[in-house]
Design a protein around this motif. Structure first.
Motif, PDB file in Angstrom:
ATOM      1  N   GLU A   1      17.707  80.167  48.781  1.00  0.00           N
ATOM      2  CA  GLU A   1      17.423  81.408  50.004  1.00  0.00           C
ATOM      3  C   GLU A   1      18.685  81.560  51.277  1.00  0.00           C
ATOM      4  OE1 GLU A   1      16.474  78.526  49.861  1.00  0.00           O
ATOM      5  OE2 GLU A   1      13.926  78.504  50.809  1.00  0.00           O
TER       6      GLU A   1
ATOM      7  N   VAL B   1      22.482  83.627  48.978  1.00  0.00           N
ATOM      8  CA  VAL B   1      22.102  84.739  48.129  1.00  0.00           C
ATOM      9  C   VAL B   1      22.133  86.260  48.602  1.00  0.00           C
ATOM     10  CG1 VAL B   1      19.479  85.483  48.729  1.00  0.00           C
ATOM     11  CG2 VAL B   1      20.687  85.220  46.121  1.00  0.00           C
TER      12      VAL B   1
ATOM     13  N   PRO C   1      18.378  93.279  51.503  1.00  0.00           N
ATOM     14  CA  PRO C   1      17.989  91.903  50.553  1.00  0.00           C
ATOM     15  C   PRO C   1      19.204  91.103  49.079  1.00  0.00           C
ATOM     16  CG  PRO C   1      16.796  93.711  50.203  1.00  0.00           C
ATOM     17  CD  PRO C   1      17.416  94.091  51.328  1.00  0.00           C
ATOM     18  N   SER C   2      18.712  90.704  49.027  1.00  0.00           N
ATOM     19  CA  SER C   2      19.605  90.359  47.992  1.00  0.00           C
ATOM     20  C   SER C   2      19.175  91.044  46.841  1.00  0.00           C
ATOM     21  CB  SER C   2      19.355  88.491  47.560  1.00  0.00           C
ATOM     22  OG  SER C   2      18.250  88.295  47.354  1.00  0.00           O
TER      23      SER C   2
ATOM     24  N   THR D   1      10.956  89.012  57.097  1.00  0.00           N
ATOM     25  CA  THR D   1      12.341  88.547  55.516  1.00  0.00           C
ATOM     26  C   THR D   1      13.863  89.060  56.935  1.00  0.00           C
ATOM     27  OG1 THR D   1      11.581  88.052  54.398  1.00  0.00           O
ATOM     28  CG2 THR D   1      13.665  88.476  53.585  1.00  0.00           C
TER      29      THR D   1
ATOM     30  N   VAL E   1      16.788  86.926  57.988  1.00  0.00           N
ATOM     31  CA  VAL E   1      18.670  87.731  57.567  1.00  0.00           C
ATOM     32  C   VAL E   1      18.808  88.198  58.418  1.00  0.00           C
ATOM     33  CG1 VAL E   1      19.915  88.998  56.150  1.00  0.00           C
ATOM     34  CG2 VAL E   1      17.229  87.920  54.854  1.00  0.00           C
TER      35      VAL E   1
HETATM   36  C1  MEV Z   1      13.850  85.907  51.072  1.00  0.00           C
HETATM   37  O1  MEV Z   1      12.426  85.646  50.082  1.00  0.00           O
HETATM   38  C2  MEV Z   1      14.952  85.312  50.034  1.00  0.00           C
HETATM   39  C3  MEV Z   1      16.314  85.269  51.371  1.00  0.00           C
HETATM   40  O2  MEV Z   1      17.433  84.878  50.590  1.00  0.00           O
HETATM   41  C4  MEV Z   1      16.541  86.961  51.094  1.00  0.00           C
HETATM   42  C5  MEV Z   1      17.132  87.868  50.124  1.00  0.00           C
HETATM   43  O3  MEV Z   1      16.727  86.647  49.426  1.00  0.00           O
HETATM   44  O4  MEV Z   1      17.232  89.041  50.294  1.00  0.00           O
HETATM   45  C6  MEV Z   1      15.656  84.658  52.757  1.00  0.00           C
END
Ligand code: MEV
Length: 337
Positions: free
Chosen positions: A15, A18, A170-171, A215, A219
């Motif tokens: 996390e 990513v 987000p990823s 989240t 980030v």
């Molecule tokens: C959130 O569950 C995971 C993070 O890596 C954000 C993401 O992947 O978008 C913090």
């Protein structure tokens, strides 16, 4: 009436790194968002978790989606999504309105609404992917009514757009594991299944109090750190993630534990942990185990020790709220039509 459910997730590792294009290993868990849906003239939503219900016109949803997308574009230019987040938090149903508006547009539904009943045993704001799970479950439910032939790939694309409204940039890892289930290696949108060794089929999670940052906020917090410092920690997590893939293939318990601990140390340095979690991690390490947050900012801590009884004894002694969860749960599914 259709019934759909989508799992939550834990991050075994990766996390935050990513988000910068590095891989993550994410596993779907047997805690699910459940949505019952039927066609209706307007949009009606009953949320069983919050014991609230509402009704609105489709036009309102489409307007909320349009405004959210405009604010997203503005946020993307500034690398700051606070205006979007304030808009979506401006009233309890705003996020749902934008969600429904976007799904209706993407599925090209021109006539008709939907009545939704939402329930979940996934706690929110604890790093278990509740927002992605909800986005995926609602998209699949409406697709089951209005575009049943649609692929999971397309569901995932729409859910990713919804996640962008929820979290900025987000990823896409969370929505992907909620759609496809199992345990995945997620790297720049590419998804590969990962098989977990027997010793990781079940994991103990400790639920610490809900975090106060979303989240998207977390980030953003990492992005705001000094670039050189941040990039170094992100690279360390990325390196540990590549090594974790090998350690899982080799079923090497000690390497897995070591890599979980390395990831946690780097997340702590990124400001993603908190003193309560650091204290718990220290105790788990003292008995030879490993622990790390899932997602970050508070909430869920995944704990691992090859001697589960010893770990459980410790967690009971510490009087923390823990439970055992099964990893690799099934992805989104239409349960009955
Ligand atoms: C959130 O569950 C995971 C993070 O890596 C954000 C993401 O992947 O978008 C913090």
């Amino acid at each position: 009436m259709v019934k759909v459910s989508a799992p939550g997730k834990i991050h075994l590792i990766g996390e935050h790194s990513v988000v910068y294009g590095f891989p993550a290993i994410i596993s779907a868990i047997e805690k699910r968002t459940r949505v019952k849906a039927e066609k209706s003239e307007k949009i009606k939503i009953k949320n069983e978790v919050y014991q609230k219900e509402t009704e609105f016109e489709i036009e309102e949803a489409v307007t909320a989606a349009k405004k959210s997308r405009e604010l997203w574009k503005k946020g993307d230019k500034k690398s700051d999504f606070s205006e979007l987040f304030s808009f979506l938090r401006s009233d309890f149903w705003k996020r749902n309105q934008a969600t429904l508006g976007l799904i209706f547009e993407r599925l090209k539904v021109v006539k008709g609404g939907v009545s939704l009943i939402i329930d979940s045993n996934l706690p929110t704001g604890v790093g278990l992917g509740s927002s992605a799970s909800l986005s995926v479950a609602i998209t699949r439910a409406i697709a089951a009514l209005y575009a049943p032939q649609i692929s999971n790939q397309k569901i995932n694309e729409i859910a990713f757009e919804l996640e962008k409204l929820n979290h900025g940039r987000p990823s896409g890892g969370d929505n992907s594991v909620c759609v496809f289930g199992g345990t995945i290696w997620f790297e720049k949108g590419k998804i590969e299944p990962v098989s977990l060794p027997d010793f990781l089929q079940n994991l103990i999670i400790v639920l610490t109090p809900r975090r106060n940052l979303s989240t998207g906020d977390l980030v953003q917090k990492v992005r705001n750190l000094d670039k050189n410092f941040r990039d170094q920690k992100i690279k360390n997590i990325a390196k540990a993630t590549y090594k974790m893939r090998r350690a899982l293939e080799e079923k090497d318990v000690n390497k897995v534990k070591n890599l979980i601990n390395i990831a946690q140390d780097n997340l702590t340095e990124l400001g993603i942990s908190n003193p309560e979690i650091d204290g718990l991690v220290k105790e788990v390490r003292k008995i030879g185990g490993a622990a790390k947050i899932s997602g970050g900012g508070g909430g869920t801590v995944i704990c691992f020790h090859q001697n589960k009884e010893e770990l459980i004894k410790l967690l009971k002694k510490l009087k923390v709220n823990f439970e055992q969860i099964k990893l690799g749960a099934e992805g989104v599914k239409v349960e009955k039509s």
